[in-house]
Design an enzyme around this catalytic site. Structure first.
Site, PDB file in Angstrom:
ATOM      1  N   ASP A  59      -4.349   8.179  -6.259  1.00 15.81           N
ATOM      2  CA  ASP A  59      -5.665   8.701  -5.897  1.00 15.81           C
ATOM      3  C   ASP A  59      -6.472   8.983  -7.164  1.00 15.81           C
ATOM      4  O   ASP A  59      -6.142   9.890  -7.927  1.00 15.81           O
ATOM      5  CB  ASP A  59      -5.501   9.982  -5.078  1.00 15.81           C
ATOM      6  CG  ASP A  59      -6.784  10.420  -4.398  1.00 15.81           C
ATOM      7  OD1 ASP A  59      -7.866  10.040  -4.872  1.00 15.81           O
ATOM      8  OD2 ASP A  59      -6.690  11.141  -3.394  1.00 15.81           O
ATOM      9  N   CYS A 117      -9.917  15.170   2.625  1.00 16.14           N
ATOM     10  CA  CYS A 117     -10.643  15.400   1.383  1.00 16.14           C
ATOM     11  C   CYS A 117     -11.391  16.732   1.457  1.00 16.14           C
ATOM     12  O   CYS A 117     -10.801  17.776   1.681  1.00 16.14           O
ATOM     13  CB  CYS A 117     -11.560  14.227   1.072  1.00 16.14           C
ATOM     14  SG  CYS A 117     -12.275  14.288  -0.596  1.00 16.14           S
ATOM     15  N   HIS A 139      -7.013   6.938  -2.435  1.00 11.22           N
ATOM     16  CA  HIS A 139      -7.707   7.972  -1.671  1.00 11.22           C
ATOM     17  C   HIS A 139      -8.091   7.484  -0.272  1.00 11.22           C
ATOM     18  O   HIS A 139      -8.004   8.247   0.697  1.00 11.22           O
ATOM     19  CB  HIS A 139      -8.963   8.393  -2.437  1.00 11.22           C
ATOM     20  CG  HIS A 139      -9.639   9.596  -1.869  1.00 11.22           C
ATOM     21  ND1 HIS A 139      -9.171  10.880  -2.060  1.00 11.22           N
ATOM     22  CD2 HIS A 139     -10.758   9.716  -1.101  1.00 11.22           C
ATOM     23  CE1 HIS A 139      -9.965  11.730  -1.443  1.00 11.22           C
ATOM     24  NE2 HIS A 139     -10.936  11.056  -0.851  1.00 11.22           N
TER      25      HIS A 139
END
Length: 358
Positions: free
Chosen positions: A303, A149, A332
């Protein structure tokens, strides 16, 4: 005289549901009365500390270790144990058992005085320092970075600004690069309504409750749906254990260092500089095209935090010849941890790194 097959089947289903109802009641009491499950259990040593930052080295569990060490880089607002949830549900444990020499940066929980930290501190100081510590500890001259991320954003910034350095491979998971693809976040941070200067000047570090609430608002009904799913599966020990692990991490967010949040909001979310190769860190332009090392970007099909429209431009922007995007089923978080990750992401990462770590 025997009961008809249909009646026998119905009776069996009723018995099963009654048994599960009893188990739900028993397990529900256990759920309330027991503490949080232990996390981050893969054996490790702290080889470097600086402020709240800790650099971990996971103890090898294989006689043969790949030459190139791997350093994991997390987001600034999440605790790193999502990559080391529990035995059997740990990417770190998986990599260590497959013969990789694994290190991880734990940013720690920012203190009030850490509100001054900026992207420059992470990209031009902390990460390069940790890279040097890993090389010194491992005795090697090259390193692979794996960023998750926002950790992927920090890793790509580092790679773009240290092109002559020891980086051999770079892998990112669910890394946003185009803020226009993060539609809801973009609306909430609209400069007409969101005064980032006032927030940072007033609060310093941005409270985790604000970050957590923003994630919740992406799917407002998700928490209710998850509670219903938990109730339906309270009889299932494996489900409850996994649920508690994920919920502990999801609720265990940390503050966002204030000045970095101001930078990130203005340069990434408002001005969308990263996708335009106009982002500046310490007065230096972050040109993703300058990255020439082998590059892997793994994105999640479902996601909702980093939608594909936000992640898609990353691979085309990278200058490497050896570059690849992989889309896998999952969300995610489930992309990197949990039952699906064991069979999807982890083997992909192992195979990709193994070919490039000799």
């Amino acid at each position: 005289m025997t009961a008809p097959a249909g009646d026998a089947s119905l009776e069996a289903r009723v018995r099963m549901e009654v048994e599960r109802a009893i188990q739900r009641s028993i397990k529900g009491l256990e759920y309330i009365s027991t503490g949080d499950p232990a996390v981050g259990l893969t054996p490790k040593d702290v080889i470097h500390g600086r402020g709240t930052l800790k650099l971990y080295h996971y103890r090898p569990q294989s006689d043969e270790v790949y030459r190139v060490p791997v350093m994991l880089v997390m987001s600034l607002v999440s605790k790193p144990y999502i990559l080391d949830l529990a035995p059997g549900q740990s990417l770190v444990e998986f990599l260590v058992k497959r013969g990789f020499d694994v290190y991880m940066i734990d940013w720690g929980v920012p203190r009030p005085e850490d509100a001054r930290l900026r992207l420059e501190d992470y990209v031009l100081d902390f990460i390069p320092d940790c890279v040097e510590r890993v090389l010194e500890d491992s005795g090697e001259r090259e390193i692979s970075l794996v960023g998750y991320c926002m950790g992927g954003q920090l890793s790509t910034m580092y790679a773009a600004l240290h092109t002559g350095g020891p980086l051999k491979n770079l892998a990112c998971f669910t890394t946003p690069v185009d803020s226009d693809g993060m539609v809801l976040f973009k609306r909430w941070l609209d400069p007409r309504y969101f005064d980032v200067d006032r927030v940072v000047d007033t609060l310093g570090n941005v409270p985790p409750e604000l970050i957590y609430a923003s994630f919740d608002m992406l799917k407002p009904a998700q928490r209710v749906a998850k509670n219903i799913q938990l109730w339906d599966n309270l009889w299932n020990d494996d489900f409850v254990r996994s649920y508690r692990l994920f919920e502990r991490w999801a609720a265990d967010q940390i503050p966002f260092p204030g000045e970095c949040f101001r930078q990130f909001t203005k340069q990434f979310m408002w001005e969308n500089r990263m996708v335009r190769n106009e982002l500046e860190v310490g007065g230096r332009r972050v040109d993703l095209g300058a990255i020439r090392v082998p590059f892997l970007h793994v994105v999640a099909e479902h996601d909702h935090i980093v939608p594909y429209d936000s992640a898609r431009p990353l691979v085309p922007l990278i200058g490497s010849e050896d570059k690849r995007e992989v889309m896998l089923k999952g969300g995610h978080v489930s992309l990197v941890a949990g039952g699906n990750a064991i069979y999807r992401l982890w083997p992909q990462l192992e195979s990709w790194l193994a070919e490039r770590s000799v």
